[in-house]
Scaffold this motif. Structure first.
Motif, short mmCIF file in Angstrom:
data_model
loop_
_atom_site.label_atom_id
_atom_site.label_comp_id
_atom_site.label_asym_id
_atom_site.label_seq_id
_atom_site.Cartn_x
_atom_site.Cartn_y
_atom_site.Cartn_z
N SER A 1 0.84 -1.20 0.00
CA SER A 1 0.00 0.00 0.00
C SER A 1 0.88 1.25 0.00
N GLU A 2 0.31 2.34 -0.49
CA GLU A 2 1.06 3.60 -0.48
C GLU A 2 1.41 4.03 0.94
N ALA A 3 0.49 3.79 1.88
CA ALA A 3 0.74 4.18 3.27
C ALA A 3 1.92 3.41 3.85
N VAL A 4 1.96 2.10 3.59
CA VAL A 4 3.07 1.28 4.10
C VAL A 4 4.37 1.71 3.47
N LEU A 5 4.36 1.92 2.17
CA LEU A 5 5.59 2.27 1.47
C LEU A 5 6.10 3.65 1.89
N GLU A 6 5.20 4.61 2.02
CA GLU A 6 5.62 5.95 2.44
C GLU A 6 6.20 5.92 3.85
N ASP A 7 5.56 5.19 4.74
CA ASP A 7 6.07 5.09 6.11
C ASP A 7 7.45 4.44 6.13
N TYR A 8 7.62 3.40 5.34
CA TYR A 8 8.91 2.71 5.26
C TYR A 8 10.01 3.64 4.77
N LEU A 9 9.77 4.33 3.68
CA LEU A 9 10.81 5.17 3.09
C LEU A 9 11.08 6.43 3.91
N ARG A 10 10.05 6.94 4.58
CA ARG A 10 10.23 8.18 5.36
C ARG A 10 10.78 7.93 6.75
N HIS A 11 10.34 6.83 7.39
CA HIS A 11 10.61 6.67 8.81
C HIS A 11 11.52 5.51 9.17
N SER A 12 11.57 4.47 8.35
CA SER A 12 12.46 3.36 8.65
C SER A 12 13.88 3.61 8.14
N LEU A 13 14.00 4.47 7.15
CA LEU A 13 15.29 4.70 6.49
C LEU A 13 15.66 6.16 6.50
N HIS A 14 16.96 6.42 6.42
CA HIS A 14 17.43 7.76 6.10
C HIS A 14 18.59 7.65 5.14
N TYR A 15 18.84 8.72 4.41
CA TYR A 15 19.77 8.67 3.28
C TYR A 15 20.94 9.64 3.39
N GLU A 16 20.81 10.64 4.23
CA GLU A 16 21.90 11.59 4.47
C GLU A 16 22.74 11.03 5.63
N LEU A 17 23.99 10.69 5.34
CA LEU A 17 24.84 10.08 6.36
C LEU A 17 25.50 11.17 7.20
N ASP A 18 25.43 11.00 8.53
CA ASP A 18 26.02 11.98 9.44
C ASP A 18 27.10 11.34 10.29
N ALA A 19 27.59 12.08 11.28
CA ALA A 19 28.69 11.59 12.11
C ALA A 19 28.31 10.32 12.87
N GLY A 20 27.05 10.22 13.31
CA GLY A 20 26.60 9.02 14.01
C GLY A 20 26.61 7.79 13.12
N ASP A 21 26.21 7.98 11.87
CA ASP A 21 26.25 6.88 10.91
C ASP A 21 27.69 6.41 10.68
N LEU A 22 28.60 7.37 10.52
CA LEU A 22 29.99 7.02 10.25
C LEU A 22 30.64 6.37 11.47
N ALA A 23 30.26 6.79 12.67
CA ALA A 23 30.78 6.14 13.87
C ALA A 23 30.30 4.69 13.95
N GLY A 24 29.04 4.46 13.58
CA GLY A 24 28.53 3.10 13.55
C GLY A 24 29.26 2.24 12.53
N LEU A 25 29.55 2.83 11.37
CA LEU A 25 30.31 2.10 10.34
C LEU A 25 31.70 1.74 10.85
N ASP A 26 32.34 2.69 11.51
CA ASP A 26 33.68 2.43 12.03
C ASP A 26 33.67 1.26 13.01
N LEU A 27 32.68 1.23 13.90
CA LEU A 27 32.57 0.12 14.85
C LEU A 27 32.29 -1.20 14.13
N PHE A 28 31.39 -1.17 13.19
CA PHE A 28 31.07 -2.37 12.40
C PHE A 28 32.31 -2.94 11.74
N TYR A 29 33.11 -2.09 11.15
CA TYR A 29 34.33 -2.55 10.49
C TYR A 29 35.32 -3.12 11.50
#
Length: 253
Positions: free
Chosen positions: A207-235
């Motif tokens: 459904s459009e509602a499910v897809l919009e919620d998924y793309l807007r709220h489950s995911l983000h696309y602009e990577l910030d310092a917190g994302d990069l810190a998580g990547l560093d730990l993962f590696y």
């Protein structure tokens, strides 16, 4: 000609919308599984790829471009470990060969969060648990199963968001041009978001509602310092568990 390999999953649509709808002159786009994006970049079949984040550590001479990727701050809903048994009883896991980052994340979380080191095999089959990713995860029936959302599990374990994929360019290629192209593609996806949701809902059966919620709220696309810190730990954890040979720092174009 700049050759782009893009992930052909719903979670990537906002990033690749402009590339699919109106590719710039001199750009060739191929739609691939995440593993194929990495393989094409490694072999030289592609110049720019939306690659699984773990593959940055396995492919030499890459640089991260655009500051964009596919990340989740908590529940992602499309990267799931679906088990027939309770977590502590998992003795075998079927991995999806299309996803290399999620396969490493599964191993790390089961070992470090739950103290479980099962047998891993390609495909689900009769395994106790199966890794389900991408569009199929959004549609899979979960009744009667124990379900671990791997992004939420990572957040609980590490305190960081998880980055599943990002744009990378091969060394020696025009990094600035590549960065401008991926940024313009994402900007087009944001401008046309309503049309994107409508079309993808019709094609996916969600459904459009499910897809919009998924793309807007489950995911983000602009990577910030917190994302990069998580990547560093993962590696670093992947290197400690010998899932990669070493953890090299991200080189940002």
């Amino acid at each position: 000609m700049l050759r782009f390999s893009v992930v052909d999953f719903l979670n990537a649509r906002p990033l690749i919308w402009g590339l699919l709808e109106n590719p710039p002159p001199g750009v060739l786009v191929s739609r691939d599984l995440p593993s194929a994006c990495a393989d094409k970049l490694a072999s030289g079949e592609a110049d720019v790829g939306l690659i699984p984040s773990i593959e940055y550590q396995r492919i030499p001479n890459l640089r991260v471009v655009g500051g964009l990727g596919i990340a989740a701050a908590s529940e992602v809903r499309s990267v799931l470990l679906v088990s027939k048994v309770s977590r502590e009883k998992i003795r075998s896991v079927g991995l999806d060969p299309a996803s290399r980052t999620s396969a490493v994340l599964t191993r790390l979380l089961l070992k470090r969060r739950y103290g479980v080191e099962p047998e891993y095999r390609d495909g689900g089959g009769d395994a106790d648990a199966s890794l389900v990713i991408g569009d199929p995860a959004l549609k899979t029936r979960l009744n009667g199963h124990v379900v671990l959302d791997l992004a939420a599990e990572w957040r609980a374990f590490s305190g960081h968001p998880f980055v599943f994929a990002f744009w990378a360019v091969r060394d020696g290629l025009p990094e600035r041009e590549a960065a401008e192209i991926v940024r313009a593609s994402y900007d087009a996806g944001r401008r046309d978001f309503s049309r994107l949701v409508s079309r993808e809902a019709a094609e996916s059966g969600l459904s459009e509602a499910v897809l919009e919620d998924y793309l807007r709220h489950s995911l983000h696309y602009e990577l910030d310092a917190g994302d990069l810190a998580g990547l560093d730990l993962f590696y670093r954890l992947a290197a400690e568990d010998r899932l990669i040979s070493a953890a090299r720092p991200l080189e940002l174009a």
